[in-house]
Design an enzyme around this catalytic site. Sequence first.
Site, PDB file in Angstrom:
ATOM      1  N   HIS A  36     -22.271  87.417 -14.366  1.00 47.62           N
ATOM      2  CA  HIS A  36     -20.884  87.125 -13.950  1.00 47.62           C
ATOM      3  C   HIS A  36     -20.722  87.363 -12.460  1.00 47.62           C
ATOM      4  O   HIS A  36     -20.101  86.558 -11.749  1.00 47.62           O
ATOM      5  CB  HIS A  36     -19.891  87.995 -14.724  1.00 47.62           C
ATOM      6  CG  HIS A  36     -19.752  87.641 -16.167  1.00 47.62           C
ATOM      7  ND1 HIS A  36     -19.654  86.349 -16.619  1.00 47.62           N
ATOM      8  CD2 HIS A  36     -19.687  88.427 -17.280  1.00 47.62           C
ATOM      9  CE1 HIS A  36     -19.535  86.348 -17.945  1.00 47.62           C
ATOM     10  NE2 HIS A  36     -19.554  87.601 -18.374  1.00 47.62           N
ATOM     11  N   HIS A  62     -25.846  91.141 -18.383  1.00 43.68           N
ATOM     12  CA  HIS A  62     -24.732  90.242 -18.696  1.00 43.68           C
ATOM     13  C   HIS A  62     -23.710  90.234 -17.558  1.00 43.68           C
ATOM     14  O   HIS A  62     -23.295  89.177 -17.076  1.00 43.68           O
ATOM     15  CB  HIS A  62     -24.090  90.718 -20.010  1.00 43.68           C
ATOM     16  CG  HIS A  62     -22.980  89.847 -20.508  1.00 43.68           C
ATOM     17  ND1 HIS A  62     -23.091  89.071 -21.654  1.00 43.68           N
ATOM     18  CD2 HIS A  62     -21.727  89.609 -20.035  1.00 43.68           C
ATOM     19  CE1 HIS A  62     -21.955  88.421 -21.857  1.00 43.68           C
ATOM     20  NE2 HIS A  62     -21.109  88.730 -20.881  1.00 43.68           N
ATOM     21  N   GLU A  63     -23.316  91.420 -17.131  1.00 42.79           N
ATOM     22  CA  GLU A  63     -22.275  91.491 -16.092  1.00 42.79           C
ATOM     23  C   GLU A  63     -22.797  91.049 -14.735  1.00 42.79           C
ATOM     24  O   GLU A  63     -22.047  90.494 -13.927  1.00 42.79           O
ATOM     25  CB  GLU A  63     -21.685  92.911 -16.023  1.00 42.79           C
ATOM     26  CG  GLU A  63     -21.122  93.431 -17.339  1.00 42.79           C
ATOM     27  CD  GLU A  63     -20.092  92.497 -17.971  1.00 42.79           C
ATOM     28  OE1 GLU A  63     -19.451  91.707 -17.252  1.00 42.79           O
ATOM     29  OE2 GLU A  63     -19.939  92.547 -19.209  1.00 42.79           O
TER      30      GLU A  63
END
Lengths: 253, 99
Positions: A136, A132-133
């Site tokens: 980003h 997920h990160e």
Amino acid sequence: MKENTAKRCSKTACLHLTTSVNSCYTSQWKLVSAGFGSWFDQNGLLQFERKARGGLLLLKLSDVCLFLTGPYAKLLLTAMKSSGCEVLKERHFSCEDCDGTVSGGFDAASSQIVLCQNNIHQQSHMNRVVAHELIHAFDHCRAHVDWFNNYRHLACSEIRAANLSGDCSFVSEVFRLNFGLKQHQQECVRGRALRSILAVRKITREEAEKLVDSVFDSCFNDHAPFGRIPHSKKDAKFAHRDYANRDRYYANL
Amino acid sequence: PPRACDTYWSEFWHCKSLVNRFHHYYTYGTTPSCHQWKEDYYNCREWEKSRSTETKEALQRSERKRVAEQKNFDPVWELRCEPPKDWNLPLNQDNTEDS
């Protein structure tokens, strides 16, 4: 709302440092994205205490390594390196104690992925948080993402991260007791993006819903760098194969 | 050809697999259409044998359509020409007392 207070460096988080960083320090930092249980300052921005800074816990270093060698991460890391953002474990990952139930975040100011070691207890959870990160981080690397002022950008990255990281896989949803089937991925992505935005920005639910709606079609269909939604290891493997052959591919179109 | 012929074959079978059909339904509410991969595979093999322009163009048309479908959205942000300048800068450390 809690106030921001500088806290003393906690030595316990530093006991297992494996790198040469010996000093611990505290600083205020603004989380770009986070889970729940966080708080806002008077400017409406999420504030967090970084209780300690340094290298990775001995235990977590190997956990991160395990994920980073898989086909999913390999593609992401290769794509980031090609874009000029090589990800180095020691520089771009940090394991810290976090308040609330936040699992992790991406700190655009320091270009670091923070893993909340006190809230991650399973390898599979850690894999998802890192994935997920990393999405980003990838978005930060390849686009002019205005994390703090442009809420559409934030919403878009959250949609992509929920969609592409496995956050909304059928199995993950079943474990949350969400038993949806037809087109449920989209419902899940909307819901998780909404919650992530509400966790880091002081806006109403209606405003957040409008934001997500306004960028959903565009961002749900943006599968960079995978070219597809990597539901399975095979998807990730094929996506990696396509990425590795992209020069040949575009030359022959 | 843009991909190795075996790649088309493996994509075809992956597309038709139960697992992929499930994921497609879970995401889009429909079953995936896989016949194009098979057609591309046969065109690829035919091109390897005969080097005919028709098969080459058919393959290229199919792939260009795939690329167009992947890019069929309005980007929300502007892409960078260079990576962020501070990506690899060393971390600033303000040393405070240890507890």
